[in-house]
Design a protein around this motif. Structure first.
Motif, PDB file in Angstrom:
ATOM      1  N   LEU A  50      72.377 100.283  68.079  1.00  0.00           N
ATOM      2  CA  LEU A  50      72.505 101.587  68.908  1.00  0.00           C
ATOM      3  C   LEU A  50      72.273 102.695  68.163  1.00  0.00           C
ATOM      4  CD1 LEU A  50      73.336 102.876  71.755  1.00  0.00           C
ATOM      5  CD2 LEU A  50      75.718 103.007  70.717  1.00  0.00           C
ATOM      6  N   LEU A  51      72.892 103.092  66.963  1.00  0.00           N
ATOM      7  CA  LEU A  51      72.837 104.332  66.417  1.00  0.00           C
ATOM      8  C   LEU A  51      71.362 104.614  65.802  1.00  0.00           C
ATOM      9  CD1 LEU A  51      76.357 104.637  64.672  1.00  0.00           C
ATOM     10  CD2 LEU A  51      75.316 105.470  67.164  1.00  0.00           C
ATOM     11  N   ALA A  52      70.511 103.552  65.673  1.00  0.00           N
ATOM     12  CA  ALA A  52      69.402 103.818  65.387  1.00  0.00           C
ATOM     13  C   ALA A  52      68.221 103.879  66.320  1.00  0.00           C
ATOM     14  CB  ALA A  52      68.977 102.559  64.417  1.00  0.00           C
ATOM     15  N   GLN A  53      68.539 103.990  67.271  1.00  0.00           N
ATOM     16  CA  GLN A  53      67.669 103.854  68.650  1.00  0.00           C
ATOM     17  C   GLN A  53      66.974 105.542  69.071  1.00  0.00           C
ATOM     18  OE1 GLN A  53      69.203 101.962  72.285  1.00  0.00           O
ATOM     19  NE2 GLN A  53      69.619 100.138  70.749  1.00  0.00           N
ATOM     20  N   ALA A  54      65.497 105.697  69.046  1.00  0.00           N
ATOM     21  CA  ALA A  54      65.055 106.845  68.890  1.00  0.00           C
ATOM     22  C   ALA A  54      65.634 108.055  69.937  1.00  0.00           C
ATOM     23  CB  ALA A  54      63.402 106.475  69.000  1.00  0.00           C
ATOM     24  N   ASP A  55      65.865 107.401  71.320  1.00  0.00           N
ATOM     25  CA  ASP A  55      66.206 108.361  72.094  1.00  0.00           C
ATOM     26  C   ASP A  55      67.418 108.900  71.811  1.00  0.00           C
ATOM     27  OD1 ASP A  55      67.642 105.948  72.581  1.00  0.00           O
ATOM     28  OD2 ASP A  55      67.591 106.315  74.706  1.00  0.00           O
ATOM     29  N   LEU A  56      68.350 108.289  70.892  1.00  0.00           N
ATOM     30  CA  LEU A  56      69.416 109.070  70.665  1.00  0.00           C
ATOM     31  C   LEU A  56      69.432 109.978  69.638  1.00  0.00           C
ATOM     32  CD1 LEU A  56      72.503 106.111  70.460  1.00  0.00           C
ATOM     33  CD2 LEU A  56      72.054 107.941  72.195  1.00  0.00           C
ATOM     34  N   ALA A  57      68.259 109.836  68.734  1.00  0.00           N
ATOM     35  CA  ALA A  57      68.075 110.575  67.718  1.00  0.00           C
ATOM     36  C   ALA A  57      67.400 111.994  68.311  1.00  0.00           C
ATOM     37  CB  ALA A  57      67.161 110.229  66.774  1.00  0.00           C
ATOM     38  N   GLU A  58      66.810 111.916  69.286  1.00  0.00           N
ATOM     39  CA  GLU A  58      66.259 113.008  70.137  1.00  0.00           C
ATOM     40  C   GLU A  58      67.190 113.842  70.787  1.00  0.00           C
ATOM     41  OE1 GLU A  58      63.348 112.126  73.087  1.00  0.00           O
ATOM     42  OE2 GLU A  58      62.132 110.671  71.747  1.00  0.00           O
ATOM     43  N   ILE A  59      68.299 113.201  71.565  1.00  0.00           N
ATOM     44  CA  ILE A  59      69.280 114.117  71.967  1.00  0.00           C
ATOM     45  C   ILE A  59      70.169 114.905  70.962  1.00  0.00           C
ATOM     46  CG2 ILE A  59      71.375 113.938  73.361  1.00  0.00           C
ATOM     47  CD1 ILE A  59      70.165 111.200  74.690  1.00  0.00           C
ATOM     48  N   ALA A  60      70.366 113.935  69.627  1.00  0.00           N
ATOM     49  CA  ALA A  60      71.049 114.364  68.684  1.00  0.00           C
ATOM     50  C   ALA A  60      70.463 115.812  68.029  1.00  0.00           C
ATOM     51  CB  ALA A  60      71.285 113.400  67.787  1.00  0.00           C
ATOM     52  N   GLU A  61      69.053 115.568  68.052  1.00  0.00           N
ATOM     53  CA  GLU A  61      68.546 116.684  67.299  1.00  0.00           C
ATOM     54  C   GLU A  61      68.606 117.905  68.307  1.00  0.00           C
ATOM     55  OE1 GLU A  61      64.398 115.564  66.479  1.00  0.00           O
ATOM     56  OE2 GLU A  61      64.303 117.654  65.754  1.00  0.00           O
ATOM     57  N   GLN A  62      68.516 117.777  69.709  1.00  0.00           N
ATOM     58  CA  GLN A  62      68.681 119.049  70.655  1.00  0.00           C
ATOM     59  C   GLN A  62      69.952 119.781  70.276  1.00  0.00           C
ATOM     60  OE1 GLN A  62      66.740 120.135  73.250  1.00  0.00           O
ATOM     61  NE2 GLN A  62      65.232 118.569  72.478  1.00  0.00           N
ATOM     62  N   HIS A  63      70.896 118.831  69.831  1.00  0.00           N
ATOM     63  CA  HIS A  63      72.585 119.580  69.770  1.00  0.00           C
ATOM     64  C   HIS A  63      72.699 119.773  68.334  1.00  0.00           C
ATOM     65  CE1 HIS A  63      73.423 119.022  74.011  1.00  0.00           C
ATOM     66  NE2 HIS A  63      72.701 118.237  74.049  1.00  0.00           N
ATOM     67  N   SER A  64      71.772 119.522  67.392  1.00  0.00           N
ATOM     68  CA  SER A  64      72.155 119.609  65.901  1.00  0.00           C
ATOM     69  C   SER A  64      73.207 118.824  65.613  1.00  0.00           C
ATOM     70  CB  SER A  64      72.299 120.959  65.435  1.00  0.00           C
ATOM     71  OG  SER A  64      71.272 121.655  65.790  1.00  0.00           O
ATOM     72  N   VAL A  65      73.353 117.651  66.147  1.00  0.00           N
ATOM     73  CA  VAL A  65      74.473 116.625  65.614  1.00  0.00           C
ATOM     74  C   VAL A  65      73.887 115.208  65.383  1.00  0.00           C
ATOM     75  CG1 VAL A  65      76.400 117.840  67.221  1.00  0.00           C
ATOM     76  CG2 VAL A  65      74.893 115.858  68.118  1.00  0.00           C
ATOM     77  N   THR A  66      74.708 114.415  65.074  1.00  0.00           N
ATOM     78  CA  THR A  66      74.388 112.761  64.598  1.00  0.00           C
ATOM     79  C   THR A  66      74.231 112.058  65.940  1.00  0.00           C
ATOM     80  OG1 THR A  66      76.468 112.177  64.229  1.00  0.00           O
ATOM     81  CG2 THR A  66      75.207 113.390  62.226  1.00  0.00           C
ATOM     82  N   PRO A  67      73.589 110.996  65.871  1.00  0.00           N
ATOM     83  CA  PRO A  67      73.399 110.079  66.895  1.00  0.00           C
ATOM     84  C   PRO A  67      75.070 109.578  67.355  1.00  0.00           C
ATOM     85  CG  PRO A  67      71.507 109.551  65.464  1.00  0.00           C
ATOM     86  CD  PRO A  67      72.516 110.537  64.940  1.00  0.00           C
TER      87      PRO A  67
END
Ligand SMILES: NC(=O)c1ccc[n+]([C@@H]2O[C@H](COP(=O)([O-])OP(=O)(O)OC[C@H]3O[C@@H](n4cnc5c(N)ncnc54)[C@H](OP(=O)(O)O)[C@@H]3O)[C@@H](O)[C@H]2O)c1
Length: 275
Positions: free
Chosen positions: A196-213
């Motif tokens: 789960l934590l390596a899935q690309a869409d989570l990385a995108e959302i995380a980047e939007q909020h400057s947080v981690t997956p």
């Protein structure tokens, strides 16, 4: 940094995020719990079957945080179900933890084939009436099993701790808990057994909020009304996991987090047996 709390139906407070301790051994648990309390965790999750209650107790004893600010959860293991056995098992947990009282005591699994969970529950009610436990809950229970506890004893759980993460969102179980005023806690909240934590869409959302997956996933739990109990032995990830109360996921981000193949990775409460 501390998680906000919710008031359970029995009047006790429960932090909205806690620390899981499986599969830590005693010495790892002692260090992790003391460190977690230092950074602001106030809800700690252990179980007789984890074999680390003594370490958890040591972490609490060596921390500067006052006992009455900490919500300590432990669980009754399968082999100790039954009225008398529950009373004895609780006394042993309490001794290993080195605590006067336990905040939240859960039946770890229902084990319906044994058919002892109602007797165990009656013993837990006795422990609560004796002032040794503040709050009573269950883990891995279905609506039918919870309804039976209520029908046969008049007392329902204030917490149901279940497997819950974006790969197993448990919508109907959560809805039932909410209707009954039961707080749902999520175990394996980061879906440890998946990628789960390596899935690309989570990385995108995380980047939007400057947080981690990981923070996105834990924030998803909190906004879903679930109390996650992520395990981490790393001081840095413990801090990261607790730091999820300063940003908000949009409705579409919430939907995106939950939009993935669904499957449980642990046991089915109707058939799973562990003792
Ligand atoms: N009631 C039940 O039947 C039941 C069943 C299973 C678990 N539980 C409870 O639920 C707790 C949590 O479940 P779990 O431990 O199975 O799984 P989890 O919390 O989903 O995942 C824990 C794993 O993720 C890593 N991790 C933690 N934070 C991270 C982050 N921010 N980014 C990346 N990796 C991270 C941890 O490694 P590090 O330690 O190295 O950070 C650990 O390997 C358990 O510890 C236990 O207390 C209850």
């Amino acid at each position: 940094m501390q998680a906000p709390t919710t008031t359970m139906t029995d009047g006790h407070e429960l932090p909205l995020l806690g620390l899981g301790t499986y599969p830590m051994d005693d010495s790892e648990a002692a260090e992790a719990v003391r460190g977690a309390l230092d950074v602001g965790y106030r809800l700690i999750d252990t179980a007789a079957s984890y074999g680390n209650e003594a370490g958890v107790g040591q972490g609490i004893a060596t921390s500067d945080v006052p006992r009455d600010e900490i919500v300590v959860t432990t669980k009754l293991r399968g082999e100790h179900q039954g009225y008398e056995a529950t009373l004895r098992a609780f006394a042993q947990s309490r001794e290993r933890l080195g605590l006067e009282y336990v905040d939240l005591y859960l039946i770890h699994w229902p084990l319906p084939r044994l058919d002892l969970y109602v007797d165990s529950w009656k013993a837990m009610i006795q422990l609560r009436d004796d002032g040794l436990v503040n709050s009573l809950g269950v883990s891995n229970f279905t609506p039918e099993q919870i309804a039976r506890l209520v029908d046969e004893t008049g007392v329902g759980p204030v917490v149901n701790q279940i497997e819950l993460h974006p790969h197993f969102v448990q919508e109907s179980m959560r809805a039932y808990d909410a209707e009954q005023g039961i707080v749902t806690e999520g175990w394996q909240p980061l879906a440890r057994k998946t990628d789960l934590l390596a899935q690309a869409d989570l990385a995108e959302i995380a980047e939007q909020h400057s947080v981690t997956p990981g923070q996105v996933v834990l924030r998803w739990h909190v906004q879903s009304g679930v109390v996650p109990i992520p395990k981490s032995s790393s001081p840095q990830r413990q801090r990261e996991n607790l730091d999820v109360f300063g940003f908000t996921l949009s409705e579409s981000e919430m939907a995106r987090v939950a939009d993935r193949p669904q499957a449980r990775s642990g046991g089915d409460p109707d058939t799973h047996e562990e003792f």
